[in-house]
Design a protein around this motif. Structure first.
Motif, PDB file in Angstrom:
ATOM      1  N   ASP A 106       0.820  -1.211   0.000  1.00 24.00           N
ATOM      2  CA  ASP A 106       0.000   0.000   0.000  1.00 24.00           C
ATOM      3  C   ASP A 106       0.853   1.260   0.000  1.00 24.00           C
ATOM      4  O   ASP A 106       0.390   2.338  -0.382  1.00 24.00           O
ATOM      5  CB  ASP A 106      -0.936   0.006   1.215  1.00 24.00           C
ATOM      6  N   TYR A 107       2.123   1.136   0.402  1.00 24.24           N
ATOM      7  CA  TYR A 107       2.986   2.315   0.478  1.00 24.24           C
ATOM      8  C   TYR A 107       3.439   2.818  -0.896  1.00 24.24           C
ATOM      9  O   TYR A 107       4.217   3.776  -0.966  1.00 24.24           O
ATOM     10  CB  TYR A 107       4.198   2.023   1.362  1.00 24.24           C
ATOM     11  N   VAL A 108       2.971   2.207  -1.980  1.00 29.16           N
ATOM     12  CA  VAL A 108       3.196   2.810  -3.294  1.00 29.16           C
ATOM     13  C   VAL A 108       2.319   4.053  -3.453  1.00 29.16           C
ATOM     14  O   VAL A 108       2.510   4.834  -4.389  1.00 29.16           O
ATOM     15  CB  VAL A 108       2.925   1.830  -4.456  1.00 29.16           C
ATOM     16  N   PHE A 109       1.362   4.245  -2.551  1.00 30.32           N
ATOM     17  CA  PHE A 109       0.489   5.413  -2.587  1.00 30.32           C
ATOM     18  C   PHE A 109       0.939   6.456  -1.566  1.00 30.32           C
ATOM     19  O   PHE A 109       1.476   6.119  -0.512  1.00 30.32           O
ATOM     20  CB  PHE A 109      -0.960   5.007  -2.324  1.00 30.32           C
ATOM     21  N   GLY A 110       0.678   7.703  -1.877  1.00 28.06           N
ATOM     22  CA  GLY A 110       1.144   8.798  -1.048  1.00 28.06           C
ATOM     23  C   GLY A 110       0.217   9.173   0.080  1.00 28.06           C
ATOM     24  O   GLY A 110       0.581   9.993   0.931  1.00 28.06           O
ATOM     25  N   GLY A 111      -0.994   8.624   0.089  1.00 27.61           N
ATOM     26  CA  GLY A 111      -1.905   8.872   1.198  1.00 27.61           C
ATOM     27  C   GLY A 111      -2.713  10.142   1.095  1.00 27.61           C
ATOM     28  O   GLY A 111      -3.283  10.597   2.085  1.00 27.61           O
ATOM     29  N   THR A 112      -2.790  10.734  -0.105  1.00 27.94           N
ATOM     30  CA  THR A 112      -3.518  11.993  -0.265  1.00 27.94           C
ATOM     31  C   THR A 112      -5.010  11.801  -0.488  1.00 27.94           C
ATOM     32  O   THR A 112      -5.777  12.754  -0.356  1.00 27.94           O
ATOM     33  CB  THR A 112      -2.944  12.789  -1.444  1.00 27.94           C
ATOM     34  N   GLU A 113      -5.421  10.583  -0.833  1.00 31.94           N
ATOM     35  CA  GLU A 113      -6.842  10.312  -1.045  1.00 31.94           C
ATOM     36  C   GLU A 113      -7.545  10.115   0.300  1.00 31.94           C
ATOM     37  O   GLU A 113      -6.906   9.926   1.334  1.00 31.94           O
ATOM     38  CB  GLU A 113      -7.027   9.057  -1.910  1.00 31.94           C
ATOM     39  N   ARG A 114      -8.868  10.137   0.274  1.00 33.60           N
ATOM     40  CA  ARG A 114      -9.647   9.845   1.470  1.00 33.60           C
ATOM     41  C   ARG A 114     -10.737   8.818   1.198  1.00 33.60           C
ATOM     42  O   ARG A 114     -11.637   8.625   1.999  1.00 33.60           O
ATOM     43  CB  ARG A 114     -10.254  11.135   2.031  1.00 33.60           C
ATOM     44  N   THR A 115     -10.636   8.168   0.051  1.00 32.91           N
ATOM     45  CA  THR A 115     -11.467   7.011  -0.272  1.00 32.91           C
ATOM     46  C   THR A 115     -10.526   5.886  -0.667  1.00 32.91           C
ATOM     47  O   THR A 115      -9.407   6.147  -1.128  1.00 32.91           O
ATOM     48  CB  THR A 115     -12.451   7.311  -1.410  1.00 32.91           C
ATOM     49  N   PRO A 116     -10.940   4.629  -0.477  1.00 41.75           N
ATOM     50  CA  PRO A 116     -10.029   3.506  -0.734  1.00 41.75           C
ATOM     51  C   PRO A 116      -9.404   3.535  -2.123  1.00 41.75           C
ATOM     52  O   PRO A 116     -10.060   3.819  -3.121  1.00 41.75           O
ATOM     53  CB  PRO A 116     -10.928   2.282  -0.545  1.00 41.75           C
ATOM     54  N   TYR A 117      -8.120   3.233  -2.160  1.00 42.86           N
ATOM     55  CA  TYR A 117      -7.372   3.210  -3.420  1.00 42.86           C
ATOM     56  C   TYR A 117      -7.750   1.970  -4.232  1.00 42.86           C
ATOM     57  O   TYR A 117      -7.799   0.853  -3.708  1.00 42.86           O
ATOM     58  CB  TYR A 117      -5.871   3.164  -3.140  1.00 42.86           C
ATOM     59  N   THR A 118      -8.001   2.164  -5.517  1.00 39.39           N
ATOM     60  CA  THR A 118      -8.199   1.058  -6.446  1.00 39.39           C
ATOM     61  C   THR A 118      -6.935   0.890  -7.286  1.00 39.39           C
ATOM     62  O   THR A 118      -6.009   1.717  -7.233  1.00 39.39           O
ATOM     63  CB  THR A 118      -9.395   1.311  -7.371  1.00 39.39           C
ATOM     64  N   GLU A 119      -6.926  -0.145  -8.093  1.00 42.73           N
ATOM     65  CA  GLU A 119      -5.785  -0.388  -8.965  1.00 42.73           C
ATOM     66  C   GLU A 119      -5.638   0.685 -10.030  1.00 42.73           C
ATOM     67  O   GLU A 119      -4.566   0.799 -10.653  1.00 42.73           O
ATOM     68  CB  GLU A 119      -5.921  -1.770  -9.627  1.00 42.73           C
ATOM     69  N   ASP A 120      -6.666   1.486 -10.250  1.00 44.93           N
ATOM     70  CA  ASP A 120      -6.597   2.557 -11.242  1.00 44.93           C
ATOM     71  C   ASP A 120      -5.942   3.825 -10.709  1.00 44.93           C
ATOM     72  O   ASP A 120      -5.590   4.711 -11.494  1.00 44.93           O
ATOM     73  CB  ASP A 120      -8.008   2.903 -11.751  1.00 44.93           C
ATOM     74  N   ASN A 121      -5.782   3.931  -9.395  1.00 51.68           N
ATOM     75  CA  ASN A 121      -5.102   5.100  -8.833  1.00 51.68           C
ATOM     76  C   ASN A 121      -3.615   5.063  -9.167  1.00 51.68           C
ATOM     77  O   ASN A 121      -2.980   4.010  -9.077  1.00 51.68           O
ATOM     78  CB  ASN A 121      -5.271   5.157  -7.314  1.00 51.68           C
ATOM     79  N   ALA A 122      -3.061   6.201  -9.539  1.00 53.86           N
ATOM     80  CA  ALA A 122      -1.641   6.266  -9.890  1.00 53.86           C
ATOM     81  C   ALA A 122      -0.784   6.240  -8.634  1.00 53.86           C
ATOM     82  O   ALA A 122      -1.053   6.988  -7.681  1.00 53.86           O
ATOM     83  CB  ALA A 122      -1.352   7.540 -10.677  1.00 53.86           C
ATOM     84  N   PRO A 123       0.241   5.391  -8.588  1.00 50.69           N
ATOM     85  CA  PRO A 123       1.144   5.381  -7.436  1.00 50.69           C
ATOM     86  C   PRO A 123       1.872   6.718  -7.282  1.00 50.69           C
ATOM     87  O   PRO A 123       2.213   7.365  -8.280  1.00 50.69           O
ATOM     88  CB  PRO A 123       2.132   4.261  -7.771  1.00 50.69           C
ATOM     89  N   ASN A 124       2.086   7.127  -6.062  1.00 48.18           N
ATOM     90  CA  ASN A 124       2.853   8.351  -5.770  1.00 48.18           C
ATOM     91  C   ASN A 124       3.521   8.220  -4.405  1.00 48.18           C
ATOM     92  O   ASN A 124       3.176   8.922  -3.462  1.00 48.18           O
ATOM     93  CB  ASN A 124       1.952   9.587  -5.824  1.00 48.18           C
ATOM     94  N   PRO A 125       4.486   7.288  -4.286  1.00 51.88           N
ATOM     95  CA  PRO A 125       5.092   7.000  -2.985  1.00 51.88           C
ATOM     96  C   PRO A 125       5.854   8.194  -2.422  1.00 51.88           C
ATOM     97  O   PRO A 125       6.395   9.019  -3.180  1.00 51.88           O
ATOM     98  CB  PRO A 125       6.037   5.838  -3.291  1.00 51.88           C
TER      99      PRO A 125
END
Length: 296
Positions: A106-125
């Protein structure tokens, strides 16, 4: 049905998920789990040689550099294990015409969203660990071939260093703890992760009606903070006298920044591979019963 004579190469079998995979993959075929002396991800020649010599039908890579803070100090080592070795595994798997199942985070994501990340979300570690895991994903995808990347989160077990074990140890030493309450994710029991992975691998080895290669999120439903997880752990394991105080990330300094929100939406893997729906709380309860059974 999968071919029970299938040859499976399991890397990282001494880790949290890898140890559980020895049991869950066994019904699918012959599991070969070489130790680091035989296959060292810092030695890419040994990785290629292992695949070439075995000629497996399936490769499951549960090995990784997972020390989030340590990666800030050893970015080269983290990159070799988390990015370069997966690239070589993907190339070797393609040559062997094998499926490659690889774990990411999950740490491939930067945590800026507030709804669950799907596979379509762009990674931003936002830390080295997340960047090296993202690079590993990209390397596998660039090679192509038959691969499944499974992103999971907040893994715990009876083995190695993890949050749940740390909380249980600290609760035995102190009756008042402070835990971060502004990082939100989905805790995952390694035993459940290994069971779900075996469901995926069974479909791949059956080689019929197999979903397309790609990246899938693999976690339970629901979400909590580290503080919420600590309270749940103490409730499950009877540490009701331990007082837990919530604190912000700013009050708990770490070498690597942590994303504030990395909840994974795992509906895609459930639909594609039939992985059963389970909440993170149900997994924790199963883990507690598992630990209790081993003491008998």
């Amino acid at each position: 049905m999968p071919d029970a004579t299938a040859s499976i190469l399991l890397l990282g079998a001494t880790g949290q998920v890898g140890h559980a995979l020895r049991r869950t993959l066994a019904p699918l075929g012959a599991v070969h789990a070489p130790g680091r002396a035989a296959v060292d991800l810092m030695d890419l020649k040994s990785v290629r040689a292992a695949v070439r010599e075995l000629g497996p039908d399936l490769i499951v890579n549960a090995a990784a550099y997972t020390d989030v803070d340590g990666a800030e100090e050893e970015p080269g080592r983290a990159a070799q294990i988390n990015a370069e070795a997966p690239r070589v595994l993907a190339e070797a798997a393609q040559e062997a015409r094998a499926w490659l199942v690889h774990y990411s985070t999950d740490y491939v994501f930067g945590g800026t969203e507030r709804t669950p990340y799907t596979e379509d979300n762009a990674p931003n570690p936002i830390n080295v660990y997340g960047r090296t895991k993202r690079d590993g994903e990209a390397a596998i995808q660039a090679v192509g071939g038959r691969h499944v990347i499974l992103r999971t989160s907040w893994v715990y077990s009876r083995r190695r260093s993890n949050f749940v074990r740390t909380m249980l140890r600290l609760a035995a030493e102190d009756d008042r703890l402070t835990v971060v309450d502004d990082q939100i994710g989905v805790p995952t029991w390694a035993g459940w992760c290994a069971e779900a992975t075996a469901s995926v691998c069974g479909r791949l080895l059956a080689d019929s009606d197999v979903p397309e290669a790609g990246c899938y999120h693999l976690a339970g439903t629901g979400q909590t903070s580290w503080y919420g997880l600590a309270r749940a752990v103490f409730a499950q394991f009877g540490h009701t006298d331990t007082a837990v105080e919530p604190v912000s990330s700013g009050e708990y300094e770490t070498a690597a920044p942590r994303p504030a929100y990395t909840v994974l939406d795992s509906s895609h893997v459930r639909a594609a591979f039939g992985v059963p729906t389970t909440t993170w709380a149900e997994q924790l309860s199963r883990f507690r019963r598992h630990v209790a059974s081993l003491k008998d």
